[in-house]
Design an enzyme around this catalytic site. Structure first.
Site, short mmCIF file in Angstrom:
data_model
loop_
_atom_site.label_atom_id
_atom_site.label_comp_id
_atom_site.label_asym_id
_atom_site.label_seq_id
_atom_site.Cartn_x
_atom_site.Cartn_y
_atom_site.Cartn_z
N LYS A 126 36.16 63.59 36.02
CA LYS A 126 35.25 62.62 36.64
C LYS A 126 35.91 61.28 36.91
O LYS A 126 35.45 60.52 37.76
CB LYS A 126 33.99 62.43 35.78
CG LYS A 126 33.07 63.65 35.82
CD LYS A 126 31.63 63.30 35.47
CE LYS A 126 30.73 64.50 35.69
NZ LYS A 126 29.34 64.29 35.38
N LYS B 196 32.78 75.41 40.31
CA LYS B 196 31.46 75.56 39.68
C LYS B 196 30.36 74.95 40.56
O LYS B 196 30.54 73.85 41.08
CB LYS B 196 31.51 74.83 38.33
CG LYS B 196 30.23 74.84 37.54
CD LYS B 196 30.36 73.93 36.32
CE LYS B 196 29.82 72.53 36.57
NZ LYS B 196 28.41 72.33 36.36
N LYS C 220 25.16 70.06 40.56
CA LYS C 220 24.14 69.31 41.29
C LYS C 220 24.68 68.04 41.93
O LYS C 220 24.13 67.57 42.91
CB LYS C 220 22.89 69.07 40.45
CG LYS C 220 23.00 68.20 39.26
CD LYS C 220 21.62 68.01 38.66
CE LYS C 220 21.59 68.35 37.19
NZ LYS C 220 22.62 67.67 36.38
#
Ligand code: ATP
Ligand code: LTN
Length: 334
Positions: A114, A195, A198
């Site tokens: 991230k 993956k 959302k």
């Protein structure tokens, strides 16, 4: 320490919930909610780590809570609450920060992923797993049902619980991750090596969002990336990742085993029909959830009332735990 087995899990209000959230997490939470004492949390403080738009965060938090109830979480069997409504989480996180070595956090793969390519990241992003450890261990949770991607974080929560216990004496149950075998990792329809997530659900063709209408769901599946062959079977080969993902989705929803799934597609010619069939079972599964969600959103005051009851119950478990931590750590507890 507690006799009844507890379950704790959480989900971030960080975008439109997608099929991977449902198959890897929510479905299992609902299916097994009668077995143990359950706590499920909409982790809005975790969502803040990437500074979302405030108005969007408000609506995503309510939406997610409504979706979880709509999936079948029953307030009589499961406590569903919003993380920031229970101050024990942020407070517990600070206390745990004080026993967590920095190196443990710098090793976390989600932090590396991230923060990669970003000029600056918040301190909170690094601290994310400590807040997650607080979520879990403040409830003495034995089991943490999560998708594969969260295994490393639950293992860190174990390390933190053990460390606190060894410094200050037995305080926390050491939790175990519980990962579903196949729904544990639903892959993106546009790229079966990534993956489904959302945060990427705005990217065309990536995710099936739980609230998509049937036409949209069918379109997403029809566009799904597969391979140039025509063999419909489970496979670990990279080339077959797209087909494998579609079969995995079908398997979890129908509850069939691999042999039965492959038999269902024995006489199917080509991937078009495979995609159509998988889309059909997904539509059938998600339609009642979407309808129930719409019903719940008609009465937001009632939704907020249910969440307030959840928070009150959660606080009755976690606040005394924070008090115990403080006493053991040498803080004066008034
Ligand atoms: P974000 O993109 O914000 O990280 P996410 O969609 O990856 O969101 P989380 O809120 O991080 O979802 O996770 C909620 C739960 O859903 C976790 O238990 C996580 O492991 C599970 N989950 C998320 N994506 C998938 C997936 N593709 N397959 C299986 N489980 C998943
Ligand atoms: N990091 C988790 C969300 C989460 C969580 C938790 C999961 C926050 N606190 C406690 C299980 C237990 C994720 O799914 N991204």
């Amino acid at each position: 320490m507690k006799e009844i087995k507890r379950v704790f899990s959480g989900v971030q209000p960080s975008g439109d919930p997608q099929l991977g959230n449902y198959l890897g997490a929510f479905k299992g939470w609902v299916d097994r909610q009668s077995e143990k004492e359950n706590f499920f949390c909409v982790v809005d403080l975790h969502a803040l780590t990437v500074t979302p738009d405030p108005e969007q965060l408000v609506s995503q938090t309510r939406d997610l809570a409504a979706i979880l109830f709509a999936c079948g979480l029953d307030p009589k069997k499961s406590t569903l609450f919003v993380q920031s409504h229970v101050p024990a989480h942020a407070e517990g996180c600070w206390l745990l920060n004080c026993v967590t070595p920095l190196g443990w956090l710098e090793r976390m793969t989600q932090f590396k992923d991230k923060s990669e390519g970003r000029g600056s990241v918040s301190t909170a992003l690094l601290d994310y797993p400590v807040l997650m450890a607080a979520d879990i261990i403040l409830y003495d949770a034995h089991e943490v049902p999560v998708g594969e991607d969260q295994k490393q974080h639950v293992e860190l929560a174990r390390d933190i619980a053990n460390r606190f216990n060894s410094i200050y004496g037995e305080t926390f149950v050491v939790p175990e991750p519980v990962i579903p075998d196949i729904g544990g990792r639903v892959m993106g329809l546009n790229d079966p090596m990534v993956k489904m997530s959302k945060s990427y659900s705005h990217i065309r063709g990536h995710a099936v969002r739980m609230l998509d209408d049937p036409k949209e769901i069918e379109r997403s599946f029809m566009r799904a990336v597969t391979d140039s062959g025509n063999e419909i079977r489970f496979s670990e080969e990279e080339e077959k990742a797209g087909v494998n993902n579609l079969l995995g989705i079908y398997k979890v929803i129908t509850g069939k085993n691999e042999k039965e799934v492959e038999r269902d597609f024995e006489s199917v010619r080509g991937y078009g029909d495979l995609k159509k069939t998988v889309a059909e079972v997904v539509v059938e599964e998600l339609t009642p959830i979407r309808e129930q969600y719409e019903h719940l959103m008609d009465d937001v005051a009632e939704l907020d009332r249910l969440l307030a009851i959840g928070a009150e119950h959660a606080a009755s478990v976690s606040m005394p735990k924070v008090r115990e931590m403080k006493e053991k750590m040498g803080l004066i507890v008034p």
